[in-house]
Design a protein around this motif. Structure first.
Motif, short mmCIF file in Angstrom:
data_model
loop_
_atom_site.label_atom_id
_atom_site.label_comp_id
_atom_site.label_asym_id
_atom_site.label_seq_id
_atom_site.Cartn_x
_atom_site.Cartn_y
_atom_site.Cartn_z
N GLY A 46 -14.02 35.14 20.52
CA GLY A 46 -14.00 34.51 19.21
C GLY A 46 -15.17 33.58 18.95
O GLY A 46 -15.31 33.03 17.85
N THR A 59 -16.63 22.55 14.27
CA THR A 59 -16.26 23.80 13.60
C THR A 59 -15.35 24.60 14.53
O THR A 59 -15.20 24.29 15.72
CB THR A 59 -17.50 24.63 13.27
N ARG A 60 -14.74 25.65 13.98
CA ARG A 60 -13.87 26.49 14.80
C ARG A 60 -14.62 27.10 15.99
O ARG A 60 -14.10 27.07 17.12
CB ARG A 60 -13.24 27.59 13.95
N PRO A 61 -15.82 27.66 15.80
CA PRO A 61 -16.54 28.18 16.97
C PRO A 61 -16.80 27.12 18.04
O PRO A 61 -16.69 27.41 19.24
CB PRO A 61 -17.85 28.69 16.37
N LEU A 97 -14.99 24.43 18.61
CA LEU A 97 -13.71 24.13 19.26
C LEU A 97 -13.36 25.19 20.30
O LEU A 97 -12.85 24.87 21.38
CB LEU A 97 -12.60 24.02 18.22
N LEU A 98 -13.62 26.46 19.97
CA LEU A 98 -13.37 27.52 20.95
C LEU A 98 -14.28 27.35 22.17
O LEU A 98 -13.86 27.57 23.30
CB LEU A 98 -13.60 28.89 20.30
#
Length: 393
Positions: free
Chosen positions: A194, A23-25, A27-28
């Motif tokens: 983020g 997910t984006r989180p 990946l961050l």
């Protein structure tokens, strides 16, 4: 009465799709993993070289780094409980990166040790708070696979950055490498806001009780058993990294270079496999195989005069170590609620660092009495002492 073949199965009875893993989180979070790992390993061998060039003690530099890391790992769960995952992760990246910018500002050993201590505390914050944050971002039913992926993401930069740092220092000097190492960690701070994370809540932390504290974790057999098994396998990792270049005949330096690449590469691949298998059959079943393979690999490596035995031994050890890494960590996370993630991360990482350090120190004393081949064989036998714990972790 028969059911028509055209009747649809209610949606509630259909097997649910597996939740997305990447997910984006997450990946961050991986951006911060890469920044911390690359920053640490880029300077891991360079700072001792700089200490030696400055007339200091290379071992003292590394020792200060590891001691500060272990102390920081023990303290981080309380900091996480008070300030939250993201604050601790950001602070760790700053402590890891900012001092690196100034490591060559003065050449005295006191300054180098101070920089190493600050960076060790920073790395402790990133691995403990960051590890707990990673676990919170991974679906429970895919935890093993997710932790394996996180291991790959952190492992690849270490494979590249460790030799690259030495090469860059030899070609361009110490200052550019130290600046690059500092900027890698500091740049990763920008993505931390983020990342969704559990913020501190005094009422909930109080209700969580001992589960969120390192002392409570040490009294929990369900956490201590797998952590103890993993610590024993980490002994072997510390021994190989420290003493394989000395144990293998000097004429076979190419074998050592290959072996030190094969071992972490095998561990990374095995960690991924163990994660996927553990999600299907349970990580507890993999703890014993991980321990046995680790001991077998170290035993094979005892034949230090044989290229085939050394390469096969480090490969087998790498597989066992990778399996043990994933299985023990997945099992420990499964046994606590979210309030205990910081404690699990701290216990596991302390086992990792303390095991590597104790393995290096103890093996050196043993090898001085018995020689390297016998010391490898005796250590492999000693690694079987927690066999009972591994059977029922």
């Amino acid at each position: 009465m028969t059911t028509s073949p055209h009747v649809r199965t209610p949606a509630a009875e259909l097997p649910s799709a597996r939740p997305p893993l990447v997910t984006r989180p997450l990946l961050l979070r991986f951006v911060t993993v890469v920044g911390a790992s690359a920053s640490l390993f880029l300077l891991l061998s360079v700072v001792p070289l700089y200490a030696t060039a400055s007339g200091g003690d290379a071992g003292l530099a590394t020792g200060a780094l590891m001691l500060a890391t272990v102390c920081g790992e023990l303290a981080t769960p309380r900091l996480v409980a008070r300030f939250g995952y993201r604050w601790a992760l950001a602070a760790g990246l700053v402590l890891l990166g900012a001092p690196a910018l100034f490591v060559t500002a003065w050449g005295g050993m006191g300054w180098i040790v101070a920089v190493c201590c600050l960076r060790g505390l920073g790395f402790a914050l990133t691995v403990v708070a960051g590890g707990a944050l990673t676990a919170s971002l991974i679906p429970a039913e895919r935890r093993g696979e997710g932790l394996a992926l996180a291991g790959v993401v952190s492992g690849v930069p270490s494979l590249i950055a460790l030799p690259l740092g030495v090469w860059l220092a030899d070609r361009y000097g110490f200052l550019p490498v130290s600046v690059a190492g500092g900027l890698l960690a500091l740049a990763a701070v920008s993505v931390v806001p983020g990342i969704p994370g559990r913020e501190p809540c005094p009422a909930k932390e109080s209700a969580a009780g001992a589960e969120g504290r390192i002392g409570g974790g040490l009294r929990d057999g369900g956490l201590v058993r797998p952590a103890a098994v993993f610590t024993v396998t980490a002994l072997g990792a510390g021994i190989l990294v420290t003493f394989l270049p000395l144990a293998v005949p000097a004429a076979a330096s190419g074998v050592v270079a290959a072996a030190l690449f094969v071992q972490p590469a095998a561990a990374t691949a095995a960690r991924w496999f163990a994660g996927r298998l553990g999600d299907r059959r349970g990580p507890g079943r993999l703890v014993l195989p991980g321990l046995l393979l680790s001991a077998a690999g170290l035993l094979l490596t005892a034949a230090t005069g044989s290229t085939a035995a050394v390469l096969c031994g480090v490969a087998v050890f790498g597989v066992g170590f990778g399996v043990a890494q994933n299985a023990t960590l997945s099992l420990m996370y499964a046994r606590v609620s979210a309030a205990g993630y910081g404690t699990v991360s701290a216990l596991w990482n302390v086992g990792y660092d303390a095991g590597m350090g104790a393995g290096a120190v103890g093996f050196g004393a043993l090898a001085a009495l018995t020689g390297y081949p016998a010391a490898f064989a005796l250590t492999a036998a000693a690694m079987l002492l927690p066999l009972r714990l591994a059977r029922r972790p």
